[in-house]
Design an enzyme around this catalytic site. Structure first.
Site, PDB file in Angstrom:
ATOM      1  N   THR A 274       0.888  -1.159   0.000  1.00 27.94           N
ATOM      2  CA  THR A 274       0.000   0.000   0.000  1.00 27.94           C
ATOM      3  C   THR A 274       0.919   1.200   0.000  1.00 27.94           C
ATOM      4  O   THR A 274       2.093   1.069   0.344  1.00 27.94           O
ATOM      5  CB  THR A 274      -0.863  -0.020   1.298  1.00 27.94           C
ATOM      6  OG1 THR A 274      -1.898  -0.972   1.150  1.00 27.94           O
ATOM      7  CG2 THR A 274      -1.511   1.303   1.621  1.00 27.94           C
TER       8      THR A 274
ATOM      9  N   ARG B  37     -13.765  -7.415  -2.397  1.00 25.43           N
ATOM     10  CA  ARG B  37     -13.185  -7.230  -1.062  1.00 25.43           C
ATOM     11  C   ARG B  37     -12.645  -5.790  -0.921  1.00 25.43           C
ATOM     12  O   ARG B  37     -12.010  -5.251  -1.808  1.00 25.43           O
ATOM     13  CB  ARG B  37     -12.042  -8.230  -0.880  1.00 25.43           C
ATOM     14  CG  ARG B  37     -11.289  -8.130   0.457  1.00 25.43           C
ATOM     15  CD  ARG B  37     -10.018  -7.346   0.341  1.00 25.43           C
ATOM     16  NE  ARG B  37      -9.221  -7.378   1.575  1.00 25.43           N
ATOM     17  CZ  ARG B  37      -8.165  -6.602   1.794  1.00 25.43           C
ATOM     18  NH1 ARG B  37      -7.788  -5.733   0.884  1.00 25.43           N
ATOM     19  NH2 ARG B  37      -7.495  -6.687   2.918  1.00 25.43           N
ATOM     20  N   VAL B  38     -12.917  -5.188   0.212  1.00 29.81           N
ATOM     21  CA  VAL B  38     -12.392  -3.854   0.498  1.00 29.81           C
ATOM     22  C   VAL B  38     -11.532  -3.953   1.749  1.00 29.81           C
ATOM     23  O   VAL B  38     -11.919  -4.599   2.728  1.00 29.81           O
ATOM     24  CB  VAL B  38     -13.548  -2.844   0.714  1.00 29.81           C
ATOM     25  CG1 VAL B  38     -13.015  -1.512   1.203  1.00 29.81           C
ATOM     26  CG2 VAL B  38     -14.332  -2.658  -0.587  1.00 29.81           C
ATOM     27  N   GLY B  39     -10.357  -3.336   1.701  1.00 32.62           N
ATOM     28  CA  GLY B  39      -9.447  -3.377   2.849  1.00 32.62           C
ATOM     29  C   GLY B  39      -9.624  -2.185   3.765  1.00 32.62           C
ATOM     30  O   GLY B  39     -10.646  -1.486   3.734  1.00 32.62           O
ATOM     31  N   ASP B  40      -8.610  -1.943   4.587  1.00 37.11           N
ATOM     32  CA  ASP B  40      -8.674  -0.866   5.577  1.00 37.11           C
ATOM     33  C   ASP B  40      -8.349   0.508   5.003  1.00 37.11           C
ATOM     34  O   ASP B  40      -8.777   1.523   5.536  1.00 37.11           O
ATOM     35  CB  ASP B  40      -7.681  -1.158   6.711  1.00 37.11           C
ATOM     36  CG  ASP B  40      -6.250  -1.277   6.174  1.00 37.11           C
ATOM     37  OD1 ASP B  40      -6.040  -2.009   5.175  1.00 37.11           O
ATOM     38  OD2 ASP B  40      -5.350  -0.633   6.728  1.00 37.11           O
TER      39      ASP B  40
ATOM     40  N   GLY C 114      -5.288  -5.891   5.983  1.00 36.67           N
ATOM     41  CA  GLY C 114      -6.393  -4.963   6.192  1.00 36.67           C
ATOM     42  C   GLY C 114      -7.491  -5.438   7.112  1.00 36.67           C
ATOM     43  O   GLY C 114      -8.066  -4.642   7.867  1.00 36.67           O
TER      44      GLY C 114
HETATM   45  N1  ASP Z   1      -3.871  -2.722   3.924  1.00 34.02           N
HETATM   46  C1  ASP Z   1      -3.991  -3.128   2.563  1.00 34.02           C
HETATM   47  C2  ASP Z   1      -5.235  -3.960   2.393  1.00 34.02           C
HETATM   48  O1  ASP Z   1      -5.524  -4.776   3.229  1.00 34.02           O
HETATM   49  C3  ASP Z   1      -2.825  -3.900   2.048  1.00 34.02           C
HETATM   50  C4  ASP Z   1      -1.483  -3.466   2.573  1.00 34.02           C
HETATM   51  O2  ASP Z   1      -1.346  -2.425   3.170  1.00 34.02           O
HETATM   52  O3  ASP Z   1      -0.506  -4.177   2.396  1.00 34.02           O
HETATM   53  O4  ASP Z   1      -5.874  -3.816   1.394  1.00 34.02           O
END
Ligand code: ASP
Length: 312
Positions: free
Chosen positions: A172, A200-203, A226
């Site tokens: 990220t 899928r949605v991450g953080d 995430g």
């Molecule tokens: N946090 C991001 C997600 O889960 C991925 C990452 O930061 O490596 O989408």
């Protein structure tokens, strides 16, 4: 490591994870340091010119999205279906205004799309086709799959499919800043976890999980697994510790990342407080990261090592 306060300051990250020192060539290390440095200089130029923290984090994240080495914008990882779905957010610490996009494909710079949601809509988060249509109507720059796709990401996807499981690699990009007026801002952008289930949605695009900014406490941009960052409300938790426990940024950020590690949640974050103090903790072998303070040179690092100082 404690980094002293400054009139303006900026920190960036390019993802945390199992970055193997022995498998990273000298040339690759140099390319990562150069990419982080470019982002710091892009954001730093805004701050040095008296610009706003919000514009600085946007400029830094655009530079990282444009760099194919990092998992955001150009060079984003692929979903299990071999498609792109990107997440991004930006937040202004002055009034907690925020904008975000999730599972979006098309806008060349997802962080610019997030900024457009903040500036030109009454909403905080737009997703998928609706987000893309909004950006198109605003005249934002779009790009084709060939622009975003790199050979390395396609290989990562193919190998994951051959093993019949999602590659799961992550990464990220993000930035936090304090400007000369004491305003804070944060921005984060990602292609998400490689081989993720479409939808899928991450953080990263979620306020309080992967991105947060409030002038009264701090600005935070996170990277890592995430699902853990969402469940632990990581970015807000750092700010809450400052507000309610009176902890220093260093202490709060380290505690949150350690708590996450105890739960099996891998990752790290960059954070800045209202005095311009920085914290860049991680619980993984490495995290691409760097910082720049008023009057200083860009400092960048990958592992637990002395920061590399660029004399530019
Ligand atoms: N946090 C991001 C997600 O889960 C991925 C990452 O930061 O490596 O989408």
């Amino acid at each position: 490591m404690s980094i002293e306060p400054a009139a303006f300051a900026l920190a960036v990250h390019g993802g945390a994870g199992t970055i193997r020192r022995e498998r990273t060539s000298k040339a690759a290390r140099a390319a990562y340091h150069a990419g982080l440095c470019r982002a710091l200089l892009a954001g730093g130029a805004v701050l040095a010119g008296g610009g706003r923290a919000l514009d600085a984090v946007a400029a830094a994240v655009v530079a990282l999205e444009d760099d194919p080495l990092f998992n955001a914008g150009r060079g984003a990882s692929l979903t299990a279906a071999g498609t792109f779905e990107m997440d991004a957010a930006i937040m202004d610490g002055r009034d907690r205004r925020a904008g975000a996009v999730a599972a979006v494909f098309g806008p060349k710079n997802p962080v610019t799309a997030a900024r457009a949601v903040m500036d030109a809509s009454p909403h905080v988060l737009l997703v998928a086709e609706g987000a893309a249509a909004f950006c198109r109507a605003r005249g934002l720059a779009f790009a084709e799959p060939q622009y975003f796709e790199t050979e390395a990401r396609r290989r990562e996807w193919r190998e994951g499919m051959e093993r019949r499981r999602a590659p799961g690699g992550h990464g990220t990009v993000g930035a936090v800043a304090r400007d000369c007026d004491g305003n804070l801002a944060a921005a984060t952008s990602t292609g998400g976890i490689a081989g993720k289930v479409p939808g899928r949605v991450g953080d990263s695009p979620l306020v309080g999980a992967g991105t947060f900014a409030d002038n009264r406490t701090c600005a935070v941009s996170a990277t890592g697994h995430g699902e853990f960052f969402i469940r632990w409300g990581v970015a807000f938790e750092v700010a809450a510790r400052l507000a309610h426990l009176g902890q220093t940024l260093d202490r709060a950020a380290a505690a949150v990342i350690a708590e996450l590690a105890a739960q099996g949640g891998e990752g790290g974050l960059v954070a800045i407080d209202r005095d311009g103090r920085l914290a860049l903790p991680f619980n993984t072998p490495g995290m691409y990261r760097g910082y720049l303070k008023s009057g200083g040179a860009p400092h960048t690092a990958i592992w637990d090592e002395p920061y590399c100082v660029s004399r530019s």
